[in-house]
Write a protein that holds these residues in place. Structure first.
Motif, short mmCIF file in Angstrom:
data_model
loop_
_atom_site.label_atom_id
_atom_site.label_comp_id
_atom_site.label_asym_id
_atom_site.label_seq_id
_atom_site.Cartn_x
_atom_site.Cartn_y
_atom_site.Cartn_z
N TYR A 231 65.21 20.95 45.07
CA TYR A 231 65.14 22.09 46.11
C TYR A 231 66.18 21.76 47.39
N GLU A 234 69.00 19.80 47.63
CA GLU A 234 70.08 20.46 47.84
C GLU A 234 70.26 20.72 46.33
N THR A 236 69.95 22.83 43.99
CA THR A 236 69.88 23.89 42.92
C THR A 236 70.45 23.77 41.38
N GLY A 267 63.16 28.43 46.50
CA GLY A 267 64.85 29.27 47.15
C GLY A 267 64.80 30.60 45.74
N SER A 269 65.72 30.75 43.12
CA SER A 269 66.68 30.67 41.94
C SER A 269 65.91 30.42 41.13
#
Length: 303
Positions: A231, A234, A236, A267, A269
């Protein structure tokens, strides 16, 4: 003790009636034996019918789960009117937050459920008759899953009762409670299968405890760490797929995709519906695989 001398040329062999009688009562068959083994194993998972020392750890862990739920309820009830409209911890998130307690319980009780029979070579006695290998595995699997469900569902009942006492929305709380029960039921079956497989690999209880802790706790820590790194880099898209490599994150992914839970992934996600199907298939495959491994394991030790 005086002995009677046998006359020369006479046959020395004799049959003595020492009073044993043939059993002529009802024979209850495999179903009764399977239910009895299930009941005995479920009671044993909480130390019932065993020594006082065996009751200490499972009862303490059960108490911790319920106590945490009671504290959450106390906070919700004591809050000023109108300041809270829902519980501080959702029904689906409770087991994820308390996963160290659940893992410790499984690590302690899964070896107790199967290791003693292996260590004392009692398994062939079960299979003599009328019980079969499938009955033994189903009874042990079902008992461990039921014990975990009691451990994880009881605090949800406390949360639900507290939410109603605090006069939160009935429909919303009932829906969340139902989703929480589905989540912990799936968690219980998955964890029971994995825990029994690890414990059945060795008759030594200590090795079984270490194996269960490694599979649950260490895997969760490793996956969470790698997810956090992905995360921050980046990446993700990799976060949701990394969750496939830990039993706890697997349950978290399934309930995020299908039970309306908030994701605990970095995050927030969590997996979507497509990835959620993969999560669910992996969970079902692990459950079925655990059963198959146990059947294979007891095919050998039952000889």
């Amino acid at each position: 003790m005086a002995t009677e001398l046998t006359p020369p040329g006479a046959d020395p062999t004799r049959i003595h009636n020492i009073g044993y009688r043939k059993y002529d009562g009802p024979r209850l068959g495999r179903a009764y034996a399977r239910r009895s083994l299930y009941s005995q194993s479920l009671r044993g998972a909480y130390g019932l019918g065993r020594s006082a020392k065996s009751k200490v750890l499972p009862m303490i862990l059960f108490g911790v789960m319920v106590l945490v739920a009671a504290i959450i309820v106390a906070v919700a009830v004591a809050a000023p009117a109108g300041t809270m409209t829902k519980l501080p911890v959702s029904y689906t998130a409770f087991a994820i937050f308390l996963q160290p307690v659940i893992s410790l319980y499984l690590a302690a009780q899964a070896p107790q459920t199967v290791s003693r029979d292996l260590r004392f070579k009692a398994v062939p006695l079960y299979f003599s008759r009328p019980i079969e290998r499938r009955d033994y595995v189903l009874a042990k699997f079902g008992a461990m899953a039921s014990a975990l469900f009691l451990l994880t569902a009881a605090p949800l009942v406390v949360l639900y009762a507290g939410a109603l006492l605090a006069e939160f929305d009935f429909a919303d709380q009932t829906k969340g409670f139902g989703q929480g029960l589905v989540s912990v039921a799936l968690l219980s079956v998955l964890f029971a299968g994995l825990g029994l497989v690890m414990a059945a690999l060795t008759p030594r209880r200590g090795f079984g405890v270490a194996a269960v802790i490694a599979v649950l706790t260490i895997s969760y820590g490793a996956v969470s760490t790698v997810q956090a790194i992905a995360y921050t880099q980046e990446a993700t898209g990799a976060v949701e797929w990394l969750g496939l490599f830990s039993p706890i994150t697997l349950i978290g992914g399934v309930q995020t995709a299908f039970l309306g839970a908030t994701s605990s992934f970095p995050g927030g996600s969590g997996p979507g519906a497509g990835a959620g199907v993969v999560y669910l298939l992996v969970v079902l495959a692990l459950i079925a695989g655990s059963y198959a491994v146990l059947m294979r394991r007891y095919r050998k030790v039952g000889l």
